[in-house]
Write a protein that holds these residues in place. Structure first.
Motif, PDB file in Angstrom:
ATOM      1  N   PHE A   1       0.817  -1.205   0.000  1.00  0.00           N
ATOM      2  CA  PHE A   1       0.000   0.000   0.000  1.00  0.00           C
ATOM      3  C   PHE A   1       0.857   1.264   0.000  1.00  0.00           C
ATOM      4  CE2 PHE A   1      -3.197  -3.003   1.360  1.00  0.00           C
ATOM      5  CZ  PHE A   1      -4.376  -2.475   0.860  1.00  0.00           C
ATOM      6  N   ALA A   2       2.063   1.156   0.567  1.00  0.00           N
ATOM      7  CA  ALA A   2       2.911   2.342   0.715  1.00  0.00           C
ATOM      8  C   ALA A   2       3.286   3.003  -0.610  1.00  0.00           C
ATOM      9  CB  ALA A   2       4.161   1.981   1.519  1.00  0.00           C
ATOM     10  N   PRO A   3       3.792   2.256  -1.619  1.00  0.00           N
ATOM     11  CA  PRO A   3       4.150   2.923  -2.878  1.00  0.00           C
ATOM     12  C   PRO A   3       2.973   3.637  -3.545  1.00  0.00           C
ATOM     13  CG  PRO A   3       5.119   0.736  -2.789  1.00  0.00           C
ATOM     14  CD  PRO A   3       4.162   0.829  -1.654  1.00  0.00           C
ATOM     15  N   THR A   4       1.786   3.009  -3.496  1.00  0.00           N
ATOM     16  CA  THR A   4       0.613   3.624  -4.110  1.00  0.00           C
ATOM     17  C   THR A   4       0.239   4.909  -3.390  1.00  0.00           C
ATOM     18  OG1 THR A   4      -0.212   1.455  -4.763  1.00  0.00           O
ATOM     19  CG2 THR A   4      -1.790   3.260  -4.765  1.00  0.00           C
ATOM     20  N   LEU A   5       0.253   4.866  -2.070  1.00  0.00           N
ATOM     21  CA  LEU A   5      -0.071   6.065  -1.299  1.00  0.00           C
ATOM     22  C   LEU A   5       0.983   7.148  -1.502  1.00  0.00           C
ATOM     23  CD1 LEU A   5      -1.329   4.435   2.030  1.00  0.00           C
ATOM     24  CD2 LEU A   5      -2.695   5.478   0.222  1.00  0.00           C
ATOM     25  N   ARG A   6       2.239   6.738  -1.638  1.00  0.00           N
ATOM     26  CA  ARG A   6       3.300   7.710  -1.883  1.00  0.00           C
ATOM     27  C   ARG A   6       3.116   8.381  -3.238  1.00  0.00           C
ATOM     28  NH1 ARG A   6       8.092   3.569   0.006  1.00  0.00           N
ATOM     29  NH2 ARG A   6       7.675   3.666   2.236  1.00  0.00           N
ATOM     30  N   LYS A   7       2.777   7.562  -4.248  1.00  0.00           N
ATOM     31  CA  LYS A   7       2.556   8.111  -5.582  1.00  0.00           C
ATOM     32  C   LYS A   7       1.423   9.130  -5.571  1.00  0.00           C
ATOM     33  CE  LYS A   7       3.584   7.767 -10.060  1.00  0.00           C
ATOM     34  NZ  LYS A   7       4.953   7.875 -10.616  1.00  0.00           N
ATOM     35  N   LEU A   8       0.355   8.805  -4.853  1.00  0.00           N
ATOM     36  CA  LEU A   8      -0.756   9.738  -4.730  1.00  0.00           C
ATOM     37  C   LEU A   8      -0.349  10.979  -3.940  1.00  0.00           C
ATOM     38  CD1 LEU A   8      -3.677   7.234  -3.978  1.00  0.00           C
ATOM     39  CD2 LEU A   8      -3.230   8.445  -6.123  1.00  0.00           C
ATOM     40  N   GLY A   9       0.495  10.785  -2.941  1.00  0.00           N
ATOM     41  CA  GLY A   9       0.926  11.908  -2.113  1.00  0.00           C
ATOM     42  C   GLY A   9       1.742  12.938  -2.866  1.00  0.00           C
ATOM     43  N   PHE A  10       2.453  12.494  -3.914  1.00  0.00           N
ATOM     44  CA  PHE A  10       3.277  13.427  -4.674  1.00  0.00           C
ATOM     45  C   PHE A  10       2.442  14.441  -5.451  1.00  0.00           C
ATOM     46  CE2 PHE A  10       6.863  10.235  -4.461  1.00  0.00           C
ATOM     47  CZ  PHE A  10       7.654  11.046  -3.656  1.00  0.00           C
ATOM     48  N   ALA A  11       1.146  14.197  -5.552  1.00  0.00           N
ATOM     49  CA  ALA A  11       0.264  15.181  -6.186  1.00  0.00           C
ATOM     50  C   ALA A  11       0.103  16.407  -5.297  1.00  0.00           C
ATOM     51  CB  ALA A  11      -1.105  14.555  -6.470  1.00  0.00           C
ATOM     52  N   TYR A  12       0.387  16.237  -3.993  1.00  0.00           N
ATOM     53  CA  TYR A  12       0.217  17.332  -3.037  1.00  0.00           C
ATOM     54  C   TYR A  12       1.541  17.748  -2.405  1.00  0.00           C
ATOM     55  CZ  TYR A  12      -4.526  15.533  -3.504  1.00  0.00           C
ATOM     56  OH  TYR A  12      -5.719  15.092  -4.014  1.00  0.00           O
ATOM     57  N   ILE A  13       2.499  16.811  -2.344  1.00  0.00           N
ATOM     58  CA  ILE A  13       3.823  17.124  -1.792  1.00  0.00           C
ATOM     59  C   ILE A  13       4.858  16.819  -2.873  1.00  0.00           C
ATOM     60  CG2 ILE A  13       5.497  16.679   0.037  1.00  0.00           C
ATOM     61  CD1 ILE A  13       3.262  15.659   1.772  1.00  0.00           C
ATOM     62  N   PRO A  14       5.321  17.822  -3.629  1.00  0.00           N
ATOM     63  CA  PRO A  14       6.221  17.564  -4.752  1.00  0.00           C
ATOM     64  C   PRO A  14       7.631  17.169  -4.361  1.00  0.00           C
ATOM     65  CG  PRO A  14       5.918  19.924  -4.441  1.00  0.00           C
ATOM     66  CD  PRO A  14       4.972  19.251  -3.500  1.00  0.00           C
ATOM     67  N   SER A  15       8.015  17.345  -3.095  1.00  0.00           N
ATOM     68  CA  SER A  15       9.373  17.053  -2.652  1.00  0.00           C
ATOM     69  C   SER A  15       9.473  15.643  -2.095  1.00  0.00           C
ATOM     70  CB  SER A  15       9.816  18.061  -1.583  1.00  0.00           C
ATOM     71  OG  SER A  15      11.033  17.670  -0.993  1.00  0.00           O
ATOM     72  N   ALA A  16      10.387  14.834  -2.658  1.00  0.00           N
ATOM     73  CA  ALA A  16      10.580  13.470  -2.164  1.00  0.00           C
ATOM     74  C   ALA A  16      11.162  13.470  -0.758  1.00  0.00           C
ATOM     75  CB  ALA A  16      11.487  12.698  -3.112  1.00  0.00           C
ATOM     76  N   THR A  17      12.079  14.386  -0.468  1.00  0.00           N
ATOM     77  CA  THR A  17      12.699  14.432   0.859  1.00  0.00           C
ATOM     78  C   THR A  17      11.692  14.830   1.928  1.00  0.00           C
ATOM     79  OG1 THR A  17      13.439  16.693   0.386  1.00  0.00           O
ATOM     80  CG2 THR A  17      14.998  14.922  -0.037  1.00  0.00           C
ATOM     81  N   LEU A  18      10.816  15.798   1.623  1.00  0.00           N
ATOM     82  CA  LEU A  18       9.805  16.215   2.592  1.00  0.00           C
ATOM     83  C   LEU A  18       8.808  15.084   2.840  1.00  0.00           C
ATOM     84  CD1 LEU A  18       8.411  18.281   4.382  1.00  0.00           C
ATOM     85  CD2 LEU A  18       7.241  19.185   2.356  1.00  0.00           C
ATOM     86  N   ALA A  19       8.380  14.422   1.778  1.00  0.00           N
ATOM     87  CA  ALA A  19       7.440  13.313   1.923  1.00  0.00           C
ATOM     88  C   ALA A  19       8.049  12.179   2.736  1.00  0.00           C
ATOM     89  CB  ALA A  19       7.029  12.807   0.538  1.00  0.00           C
ATOM     90  N   LEU A  20       9.318  11.869   2.468  1.00  0.00           N
ATOM     91  CA  LEU A  20      10.005  10.824   3.215  1.00  0.00           C
ATOM     92  C   LEU A  20      10.132  11.199   4.680  1.00  0.00           C
ATOM     93  CD1 LEU A  20      11.606   8.194   3.360  1.00  0.00           C
ATOM     94  CD2 LEU A  20      13.626   9.453   2.625  1.00  0.00           C
ATOM     95  N   GLY A  21      10.444  12.469   4.947  1.00  0.00           N
ATOM     96  CA  GLY A  21      10.570  12.930   6.329  1.00  0.00           C
ATOM     97  C   GLY A  21       9.266  12.796   7.099  1.00  0.00           C
ATOM     98  N   VAL A  22       8.160  13.165   6.473  1.00  0.00           N
ATOM     99  CA  VAL A  22       6.848  13.039   7.114  1.00  0.00           C
ATOM    100  C   VAL A  22       6.528  11.572   7.396  1.00  0.00           C
ATOM    101  CG1 VAL A  22       4.366  13.378   6.788  1.00  0.00           C
ATOM    102  CG2 VAL A  22       5.972  15.170   6.103  1.00  0.00           C
ATOM    103  N   ALA A  23       6.768  10.715   6.404  1.00  0.00           N
ATOM    104  CA  ALA A  23       6.482   9.286   6.571  1.00  0.00           C
ATOM    105  C   ALA A  23       7.330   8.666   7.680  1.00  0.00           C
ATOM    106  CB  ALA A  23       6.725   8.552   5.252  1.00  0.00           C
ATOM    107  N   ASN A  24       8.618   9.009   7.710  1.00  0.00           N
ATOM    108  CA  ASN A  24       9.504   8.458   8.739  1.00  0.00           C
ATOM    109  C   ASN A  24       9.134   8.948  10.134  1.00  0.00           C
ATOM    110  OD1 ASN A  24      10.989   6.947   6.962  1.00  0.00           O
ATOM    111  ND2 ASN A  24      12.650   8.415   6.759  1.00  0.00           N
ATOM    112  N   LEU A  25       8.688  10.198  10.235  1.00  0.00           N
ATOM    113  CA  LEU A  25       8.275  10.730  11.533  1.00  0.00           C
ATOM    114  C   LEU A  25       7.086   9.949  12.074  1.00  0.00           C
ATOM    115  CD1 LEU A  25       8.451  12.840  13.776  1.00  0.00           C
ATOM    116  CD2 LEU A  25       6.980  14.329  12.380  1.00  0.00           C
TER     117      LEU A  25
END
Length: 208
Positions: free
Chosen positions: A80-104
């Motif tokens: 489920f994670a890759p699909t949700l990440r792909k969808l998340g990039f529509a709202y968070i264009p930065s891979a580092t920011l998205a990764l930081g949020v997910a890791n937190l």
């Protein structure tokens, strides 16, 4: 839990089923296409994991179903994670920011569950060597995760997820080199790994 129950190599290869679930979700949610090559690759992955599920334990007899269900459940959850990440990039264009949020979020959840899962044993048996190994693993995992997030942002899930499975041969090799007294990497395990890896490669090649 799975690594402790059936070993590092088997756990990693059983998680090869993740591309199956990821592909299904990518088609249903994102609208990606599955080709004949993708289907053939999936069959290779299933065949490889079937060999591993039938592997015998040290003391004889077949492994209890609950033992190999654990890594399969993990694979489904991870899909489920890759699909949700792909969808998340529509709202968070930065891979580092998205990764930081997910890791937190992951860190908070894992620390919260630790006292319950460890049943009061948290904090016992700590050593500097263990902490250093965990920190090094965390750094390497962060590098791997960042590369994976960038790949997901710029590629198709049905291609990116199987490519990640290329690490399985290195996992088996390293598990034998460092844990040869603990890990029981048999010919059957290696064949299962090769079948799973071959299936992933077919999926990737079919997309080119």
């Amino acid at each position: 839990f799975s690594i402790k129950a059936i070993g590092l190599a088997r756990t990693q290869v059983l998680s090869q089923t993740q591309p199956i679930w990821s592909a299904i979700l990518a088609v249903l949610i994102i609208g990606e296409q599955i080709t004949v090559g993708t289907a053939a690759g999936t069959m290779g992955i299933v065949a490889g994991t079937a060999l591993l599920v039938g592997e015998r334990e040290e003391g004889g007899g077949r492994m209890r179903p609950i033992v190999w269900i654990i890594p399969l459940v993990s694979a489904v959850a991870f899909s489920f994670a890759p699909t949700l990440r792909k969808l998340g990039f529509a709202y968070i264009p930065s891979a580092t920011l998205a990764l930081g949020v997910a890791n937190l979020v992951a860190g908070v959840l894992q620390l919260g569950f630790a006292p319950v899962l460890e049943r009061g044993r948290l904090g016992k048996g700590w050593s500097r060597r263990g902490v250093r190994a965990a920190l090094l693993g965390g750094v390497l995992n962060s590098i791997s995760a960042l590369c994976f997030w960038v790949a997901i942002k710029n590629g198709n899930l049905v291609e990116v997820v199987p490519i990640r499975r290329l690490s399985v041969l290195l996992v088996i090799l390293l598990s034998w080199l460092f844990f040869r007294r603990l890990e029981r990497v048999t010919l059957r395990v290696v064949i299962g790994a090769l079948l799973s890896l071959g299936g992933g490669l077919v999926i990737v090649w079919s997309g080119n």
